[in-house]
Design a protein around this motif. Structure first.
Motif, mmCIF file in Angstrom:
data_model
loop_
_atom_site.group_PDB
_atom_site.id
_atom_site.type_symbol
_atom_site.label_atom_id
_atom_site.label_comp_id
_atom_site.label_asym_id
_atom_site.label_seq_id
_atom_site.Cartn_x
_atom_site.Cartn_y
_atom_site.Cartn_z
ATOM 1 N N THR A 57 0.799 -1.230 0.000
ATOM 2 C CA THR A 57 0.000 0.000 0.000
ATOM 3 C C THR A 57 0.833 1.283 0.000
ATOM 4 O OG1 THR A 57 -0.250 -0.380 2.388
ATOM 5 C CG2 THR A 57 -2.107 -0.955 0.978
ATOM 6 N N GLY A 58 2.154 1.149 -0.029
ATOM 7 C CA GLY A 58 3.002 2.313 -0.271
ATOM 8 C C GLY A 58 3.105 3.296 0.878
ATOM 9 N N SER A 59 3.272 4.565 0.508
ATOM 10 C CA SER A 59 3.525 5.608 1.514
ATOM 11 C C SER A 59 2.825 6.902 1.134
ATOM 12 C CB SER A 59 5.037 5.857 1.631
ATOM 13 O OG SER A 59 5.579 6.278 0.380
ATOM 14 N N LYS A 60 2.786 7.802 2.087
ATOM 15 C CA LYS A 60 2.201 9.134 1.900
ATOM 16 C C LYS A 60 3.214 10.181 2.358
ATOM 17 C CE LYS A 60 -1.965 8.013 0.474
ATOM 18 N NZ LYS A 60 -2.478 8.417 -0.857
ATOM 19 N N PRO A 61 3.122 11.417 1.855
ATOM 20 C CA PRO A 61 4.057 12.462 2.275
ATOM 21 C C PRO A 61 3.978 12.736 3.775
ATOM 22 C CG PRO A 61 2.881 13.121 0.287
ATOM 23 C CD PRO A 61 2.208 11.881 0.795
ATOM 24 N N SER A 62 5.138 13.004 4.362
ATOM 25 C CA SER A 62 5.218 13.379 5.779
ATOM 26 C C SER A 62 5.266 14.896 5.910
ATOM 27 C CB SER A 62 6.479 12.791 6.416
ATOM 28 O OG SER A 62 6.489 11.394 6.364
ATOM 29 N N THR A 63 5.144 15.362 7.125
ATOM 30 C CA THR A 63 5.355 16.773 7.402
ATOM 31 C C THR A 63 6.154 16.896 8.690
ATOM 32 O OG1 THR A 63 4.322 18.952 7.550
ATOM 33 C CG2 THR A 63 3.187 17.129 8.667
ATOM 34 N N ILE A 64 6.347 18.117 9.166
ATOM 35 C CA ILE A 64 7.112 18.368 10.382
ATOM 36 C C ILE A 64 6.291 19.244 11.320
ATOM 37 C CG2 ILE A 64 9.384 18.111 9.322
ATOM 38 C CD1 ILE A 64 9.488 21.127 8.964
ATOM 39 N N PRO A 65 6.632 19.291 12.611
ATOM 40 C CA PRO A 65 5.891 20.146 13.543
ATOM 41 C C PRO A 65 5.865 21.599 13.079
ATOM 42 C CG PRO A 65 7.354 18.672 14.742
ATOM 43 C CD PRO A 65 7.689 18.505 13.288
ATOM 44 N N GLY A 66 4.707 22.224 13.196
ATOM 45 C CA GLY A 66 4.565 23.623 12.817
ATOM 46 C C GLY A 66 4.175 23.831 11.370
ATOM 47 N N VAL A 67 4.095 22.734 10.608
ATOM 48 C CA VAL A 67 3.753 22.847 9.188
ATOM 49 C C VAL A 67 2.545 21.956 8.898
ATOM 50 C CG1 VAL A 67 4.530 22.528 6.812
ATOM 51 C CG2 VAL A 67 6.151 23.315 8.559
ATOM 52 N N VAL A 68 1.404 22.572 8.621
ATOM 53 C CA VAL A 68 0.176 21.847 8.304
ATOM 54 C C VAL A 68 -0.077 21.963 6.809
ATOM 55 C CG1 VAL A 68 -2.304 21.674 8.700
ATOM 56 C CG2 VAL A 68 -0.782 22.296 10.591
ATOM 57 N N ILE A 69 -0.148 20.832 6.137
ATOM 58 C CA ILE A 69 -0.355 20.805 4.692
ATOM 59 C C ILE A 69 -1.831 21.036 4.382
ATOM 60 C CG2 ILE A 69 -0.236 19.336 2.644
ATOM 61 C CD1 ILE A 69 2.142 17.896 4.095
ATOM 62 N N ASP A 70 -2.134 22.107 3.643
ATOM 63 C CA ASP A 70 -3.529 22.379 3.280
ATOM 64 C C ASP A 70 -3.834 22.027 1.825
ATOM 65 O OD1 ASP A 70 -2.289 24.406 1.866
ATOM 66 O OD2 ASP A 70 -3.565 26.008 2.645
ATOM 67 N N LYS A 71 -2.796 21.618 1.076
ATOM 68 C CA LYS A 71 -2.905 21.210 -0.330
ATOM 69 C C LYS A 71 -3.322 22.358 -1.243
ATOM 70 C CE LYS A 71 -3.894 16.338 0.667
ATOM 71 N NZ LYS A 71 -4.715 15.156 0.334
ATOM 72 N N ASP A 72 -3.269 23.561 -0.734
ATOM 73 C CA ASP A 72 -3.592 24.736 -1.524
ATOM 74 C C ASP A 72 -2.353 25.611 -1.705
ATOM 75 O OD1 ASP A 72 -4.857 26.780 -2.881
ATOM 76 O OD2 ASP A 72 -5.673 27.695 -1.072
ATOM 77 N N ARG A 73 -1.822 26.135 -0.604
ATOM 78 C CA ARG A 73 -0.589 26.925 -0.646
ATOM 79 C C ARG A 73 0.573 26.200 0.024
ATOM 80 N NH1 ARG A 73 -0.578 30.529 -4.675
ATOM 81 N NH2 ARG A 73 -2.785 30.989 -5.052
ATOM 82 N N ILE A 74 0.261 25.379 1.010
ATOM 83 C CA ILE A 74 1.274 24.506 1.620
ATOM 84 C C ILE A 74 0.999 23.106 1.095
ATOM 85 C CG2 ILE A 74 2.280 23.676 3.776
ATOM 86 C CD1 ILE A 74 1.253 26.213 5.119
ATOM 87 N N ASN A 89 -1.154 33.061 4.134
ATOM 88 C CA ASN A 89 -1.633 34.435 4.223
ATOM 89 C C ASN A 89 -2.189 34.829 2.861
ATOM 90 O OD1 ASN A 89 -0.735 35.082 6.975
ATOM 91 N ND2 ASN A 89 1.318 34.828 6.139
ATOM 92 N N GLY A 90 -3.483 34.625 2.689
ATOM 93 C CA GLY A 90 -4.103 34.936 1.414
ATOM 94 C C GLY A 90 -3.598 34.022 0.321
ATOM 95 N N SER A 91 -2.954 34.615 -0.688
ATOM 96 C CA SER A 91 -2.467 33.843 -1.830
ATOM 97 C C SER A 91 -0.991 33.487 -1.703
ATOM 98 C CB SER A 91 -2.690 34.636 -3.123
ATOM 99 O OG SER A 91 -1.979 35.870 -3.068
ATOM 100 N N GLN A 92 -0.451 33.609 -0.498
ATOM 101 C CA GLN A 92 0.948 33.278 -0.283
ATOM 102 C C GLN A 92 1.140 32.458 0.995
ATOM 103 O OE1 GLN A 92 3.302 36.968 -0.593
ATOM 104 N NE2 GLN A 92 4.001 36.166 -2.567
ATOM 105 N N ALA A 93 2.299 31.808 1.049
ATOM 106 C CA ALA A 93 2.688 31.061 2.243
ATOM 107 C C ALA A 93 3.850 31.784 2.910
ATOM 108 C CB ALA A 93 3.096 29.648 1.875
ATOM 109 N N THR A 94 3.843 31.792 4.226
ATOM 110 C CA THR A 94 4.918 32.406 5.001
ATOM 111 C C THR A 94 5.639 31.317 5.780
ATOM 112 O OG1 THR A 94 3.718 34.490 5.210
ATOM 113 C CG2 THR A 94 5.487 34.082 6.802
ATOM 114 N N ILE A 95 6.949 31.289 5.650
ATOM 115 C CA ILE A 95 7.763 30.250 6.292
ATOM 116 C C ILE A 95 8.739 30.924 7.237
ATOM 117 C CG2 ILE A 95 9.411 28.364 5.939
ATOM 118 C CD1 ILE A 95 7.242 29.551 3.049
ATOM 119 N N LYS A 96 8.745 30.498 8.492
ATOM 120 C CA LYS A 96 9.686 31.008 9.486
ATOM 121 C C LYS A 96 10.705 29.918 9.790
ATOM 122 C CE LYS A 96 6.386 34.213 11.593
ATOM 123 N NZ LYS A 96 5.684 34.644 12.841
ATOM 124 N N LEU A 97 11.981 30.319 9.907
ATOM 125 C CA LEU A 97 13.040 29.348 10.122
ATOM 126 C C LEU A 97 14.186 29.937 10.903
ATOM 127 C CD1 LEU A 97 15.511 29.270 7.234
ATOM 128 C CD2 LEU A 97 13.329 30.415 6.837
#
Length: 468
Positions: free
Chosen positions: A145-162, A245-253
């Motif tokens: 059955t394979g695999s699915k993409p992972s993520t990391i703490p603080g990053v929620v994938i919305d499939k739109d901008r993230i 944020n609207g039509s963009q994604a903001t990434i803090k690092l």
């Protein structure tokens, strides 16, 4: 009875469809269960195949812009990217492959069930489709059955901008900017795709090197080639959060200097790896146990804790590679038939389809040093290759690691044109324990990219290069 099988395979990715075909070839009544309407799994539909289609298309475009004039090919104005057609061709490639898989299922008399498989017990499984529900029984099951993409703490994938690689392969339009979290295989390949067509790309990598699982010198060389595409790479950097944020994604690092940094982009692509996908299988009912990391526990024969149930590919330990899953699919079908097949997991090649390509098999220099294994290294640059010069593909090198005592080949690492194809020769040599001397004494066609390997073997053996 109609719903009784010798072998049922769950999942139709490279491991699953290969297992089903081999089982059918061996004379077993075989069925395959696929959750989605399209056969082929992640690799065929939203992974390897569509990614390579986009990589090839965008490389053609890049060559038209950067190299055609030097070849004496003049265009009437700048080439223009038709992003809609780019995605359309990729979809045509997928459709062609899926059609081929349907043909193979029919040819091998494999029954295909569309729906979600859920074990009732170790001998029976329920398939829940859109409108129907069936119960199937089998002597053996193969979970693929394979695999699915992972993520990391603080990053929620919305499939739109993230987004994940799945969405990145079917964006509605060419993005102006993209931040990619992760400098592994998926990250650098998709960075190449979008940077070639004018997207401003930034890669954020937690480790101190790109593709950290491969030989460190490959990562350094790749860094330089990505710079030529104007890809910005932040190493030793830790993502703290990503938000929309609207039509963009903001990434803090936190960057490599320990400073807080903020980036904005049209899209944030999360490419931090993948995790085993076993959701909905109801494994407990079949007596199948999991490892602490969520993968299915198997023995050397790839049997689960329920002896008539096997598991292969991304759902078990090891590299998440399509060809590894394919090898395991054949392996299990042959084990069930009473044969004694063999897989050498140390000699499964890894490939990155950037341009130039990267390919690797065996031990890295870092691994040999950590184990205090003595070795000699030989490296030959493609800038000295006549074939590479003719093609204007002079970036990269071929590097071999050998034992000084017997000339055993310990590892081969290539960054250069057609590395994905050239590596196969070394896999064969290492599988059959051919020495470095044997490898440089065989005849290599001239001029070819593979000659770089011959000279690398010569150099590692204490001799000088002799080819151009």
């Amino acid at each position: 009875m109609e719903n009784q099988y010798d072998i049922i395979v769950i999942g139709s990715g490279p491991g699953g469809y290969t297992a089903a075909i081999r089982a059918a070839q061996l004379g077993y009544k075989t069925g395959i269960i696929e959750k989605y309407d399209s056969l082929g799994g992640t690799c065929t539909n939203v992974g390897c195949i569509p990614a390579k289609a986009l990589l090839d298309s965008t490389e053609h475009y890049h060559q038209a812009k950067e190299q055609f004039a030097k070849h004496g090919i003049e265009l009437n104005g700048e080439p223009v990217i038709n992003f809609t057609q780019l995605i359309h061709r990729k979809n045509e490639v997928i459709a062609s492959n899926v059609s081929g898989l349907r043909f193979l299922m029919k040819k091998n008399k494999i029954d295909v069930y569309t729906g979600t498989g859920s074990f009732i017990d170790h001998r029976s499984i329920k398939v829940s489709g859109t409108d129907t529900e069936k119960t199937l029984t089998a002597k053996y099951f193969i979970i693929a059955t394979g695999s699915k993409p992972s993520t990391i703490p603080g990053v929620v994938i919305d499939k739109d901008r993230i987004i994940t690689s799945t969405e990145a392969l079917s964006l509605p339009e060419r993005p102006e900017s993209m931040v990619i979290i992760g400098g592994g295989v998926i990250g650098v390949e998709l960075a190449s795709v979008y940077a070639r067509i004018g997207t401003a790309v930034t890669i954020i990598e937690y480790a101190g090197s790109l593709i950290p699982a491969m030989d460190r010198e490959l990562g350094k060389a790749l860094f330089k080639t990505l710079e030529k595409l104007k890809i910005r790479t932040l190493l030793n950097s830790k993502v703290q959060s990503a938000s929309v944020n609207g039509s963009q994604a903001t990434i803090k690092l936190l960057n490599g200097q320990g400073e807080e940094q903020q980036l904005t982009a049209d899209y944030c692509l999360v490419a931090v790896g993948r995790k085993a996908y076993t959701e909905g299988l109801n494994l407990a009912a079949a007596g199948v146990e999991l490892e602490p990391d969520g993968k299915i526990r198997v023995n050397k024969l790839l049997q689960t804790s329920s002896p008539n149930i096997y598991a292969i590919g991304d759902v078990i330990a090891g590299q998440m590679l399509a060809h590894k899953a394919e090898d395991e699919g054949v392996f299990v079908a042959e084990v069930i038939s009473g044969q004694k097949p063999h897989i050498n997991y140390n000699l499964i090649p890894g490939v990155v389809y950037t341009w130039p390509e990267l390919a690797s098999v065996g031990a890295t220099e870092e691994e040999l040093r950590s184990k205090e294994i003595e070795f000699r290294s030989g490296t030959f640059p493609y800038s000295a290759s006549g074939r590479a010069r003719a093609a204007m593909d002079t970036d990269g090198f071929a590097k071999v690691l050998i034992s000084p005592q017997y000339g055993e080949v310990l590892g081969v690492h290539i960054i250069g044109p057609r590395a994905a194809d050239v590596i196969a020769q070394s896999v064969v040599g290492m599988e059959y324990e051919v020495t470095a001397e044997d490898m440089y004494r065989i005849s290599y066609a001239h001029p070819t990219y593979s000659e770089a390997l011959k000279d690398a073997y010569l150099i590692a053996s204490g001799q000088g290069a002799i080819n151009l």
